[in-house]
Design a protein around this motif. Sequence first.
Motif, PDB file in Angstrom:
ATOM      1  N   GLU A  50     -28.943 -86.740   2.028  1.00 27.54           N
ATOM      2  CA  GLU A  50     -29.906 -87.767   2.064  1.00 27.54           C
ATOM      3  C   GLU A  50     -31.248 -87.178   2.654  1.00 27.54           C
ATOM      4  O   GLU A  50     -32.325 -87.069   2.110  1.00 27.54           O
ATOM      5  N   THR A  53     -32.423 -83.945   0.346  1.00 31.95           N
ATOM      6  CA  THR A  53     -33.105 -84.678  -0.814  1.00 31.95           C
ATOM      7  C   THR A  53     -34.524 -85.301  -0.548  1.00 31.95           C
ATOM      8  O   THR A  53     -35.631 -84.996  -1.338  1.00 31.95           O
ATOM      9  N   ASN A  54     -34.643 -85.958   0.652  1.00 35.63           N
ATOM     10  CA  ASN A  54     -35.880 -86.479   0.832  1.00 35.63           C
ATOM     11  C   ASN A  54     -36.960 -85.397   1.495  1.00 35.63           C
ATOM     12  O   ASN A  54     -38.222 -85.611   1.138  1.00 35.63           O
ATOM     13  N   GLY A 101     -31.986 -94.176   0.943  1.00 39.65           N
ATOM     14  CA  GLY A 101     -31.370 -93.288   1.582  1.00 39.65           C
ATOM     15  C   GLY A 101     -31.780 -93.547   3.091  1.00 39.65           C
ATOM     16  O   GLY A 101     -30.750 -93.367   3.969  1.00 39.65           O
TER      17      GLY A 101
END
Length: 130
Positions: A50, A53-54, A101
Motif C-alpha cells: 500500500e 503504491t501510494n 489504503g
Amino acid sequence: METMCVDTAAVRSATAVSDARERTRAFLETLRQRALDAEAADTIVLVVSELVTNALRHGGGTYTLRLTAHPDYVEVAVDDPGPQEPRMRTPDLNGGTGGFGWAMVNHLAHATTVTRRPSGGKTVSALLPR
C-alpha cells in the motif's frame, strides 16, 4: 535491530510494487530474533504494498523503502519526493479510484507517522507488531 534498505528509482514500473513485496518477504525470512508468524508477515507485506503504491501514484513516482526489525515490531518507512501527505478519504465503491489504503494502513499499524524531509518530500512510516 536488523535493517534492510531498498533504493528504487522505478517510475511507475509494472513490477515496482511486486519487487517491494518480494524484497520484504526476503527480509522477513532472514530475521533471526523471534521470527514472525505467517499472518504478521502477510500484514507487513500488505502495508509495504500500500505505501509503495501510494508513493508511486501520489508521491512523484519513485520511492525508497526501509525495513527495520525491532524486538516487538517491524518499522516500514517509505520515502517519496511528493509534498502531499496521505489523507483519509471516502472509498470509491464504484469508480475504482481507491480510498481504502491509508485507512487500512492506519488500522493495521500500531502507529503511523508522516515526516517532511528537509531535502523535500516525505517519509511515511508504520510500526507493525511482529
